[in-house]
Design an enzyme around this catalytic site. Structure first.
Site, short mmCIF file in Angstrom:
data_model
loop_
_atom_site.label_atom_id
_atom_site.label_comp_id
_atom_site.label_asym_id
_atom_site.label_seq_id
_atom_site.Cartn_x
_atom_site.Cartn_y
_atom_site.Cartn_z
CG ASP A 8 -0.35 0.14 2.53
OD1 ASP A 8 0.89 0.23 2.60
OD2 ASP A 8 -1.09 0.17 3.54
CB CYS A 65 0.84 -2.68 4.51
SG CYS A 65 0.54 -3.73 5.94
CB THR A 67 1.90 -3.05 10.81
OG1 THR A 67 0.74 -3.50 10.09
CG2 THR A 67 1.61 -1.77 11.56
CG HIS A 98 9.57 -25.20 10.28
ND1 HIS A 98 9.69 -25.04 11.65
CD2 HIS A 98 10.69 -25.87 9.89
CE1 HIS A 98 10.82 -25.59 12.06
NE2 HIS A 98 11.46 -26.09 11.02
CG HIS A 133 7.96 -28.94 8.81
ND1 HIS A 133 7.57 -28.42 10.02
CD2 HIS A 133 9.27 -29.28 8.94
CE1 HIS A 133 8.60 -28.41 10.85
NE2 HIS A 133 9.64 -28.94 10.22
C1 RB5 Z 1 -1.87 2.51 6.55
O1 RB5 Z 1 -1.89 3.71 7.26
C2 RB5 Z 1 -1.69 1.34 7.50
O2 RB5 Z 1 -2.82 1.17 8.28
C3 RB5 Z 1 -1.36 0.08 6.73
O3 RB5 Z 1 -0.23 0.29 5.96
C4 RB5 Z 1 -1.05 -1.15 7.55
O4 RB5 Z 1 -0.12 -0.87 8.55
C5 RB5 Z 1 -2.23 -1.89 8.06
O5 RB5 Z 1 -2.11 -2.97 8.64
#
Ligand code: RB5
Length: 144
Positions: A8, A65, A67, A98, A133
């Protein structure tokens, strides 16, 4: 190895770094976007990556993304995807050994660039161990 990349907006920078890294390692890359920093929704790009891998099961995916969590959740809703959110070389290696993961996911806001590059290298150079596995991975696929 053919690699599909998607992120993203929050994963754009690390996605670009990892695409360059993959090319330097000799892999073929397909960039699924997004192209710019405008805000987008991570499920759209997770789903796009899952659809691409459905057409080419021998390929692998790289997802980013902010996180790494949201895009991993989106990907893992598809039965042909085993997406692993990794933090380091150890988790990248073990998820190939695994889990036979076919997507590696990163959080751009939580991992250092060099660690991410090393983790991607480990992921791409580690084979599934099979054995006990294999049975466990088969149990990950829904019956319906
Ligand atoms: C975007 O702001 C953020 O929410 C997205 O990149 C991600 O971290 C969501 O899990």
């Amino acid at each position: 190895m053919k690699l599909f990349f998607a992120s993203d907006h929050a994963g754009l920078n690390l996605r670009r770094v990892l695409m360059d890294h993959a090319v330097s390692l000799g892999h073929e890359i397909v960039d699924l976007g997004p192209d710019g920093t405008a805000s987008v929704d991570y499920p759209d790009f997770g789903n796009k990556l899952a659809d691409a891998l459905a057409t080419d099961p021998s390929a692998q995916g790289v997802a980013v993304c902010g996180t790494g969590i949201g895009i991993s959740i989106a990907l893992n809703r598809h039965s042909h995807i085993r997406a692993a959110l990794v933090q380091d070389v150890t988790t990248a290696t073990l998820t190939r050994l695994h889990n036979d993961a076919n997507v590696i996911a990163f959080g751009d806001r939580v991992i250092g660039v060099e660690t991410a590059k090393d983790a991607l290298t480990a992921f791409l150079t580690t084979a599934f161990e099979g054995g006990r596995h294999q049975r466990r991975v088969e149990k990950l696929t829904p019956a319906n």
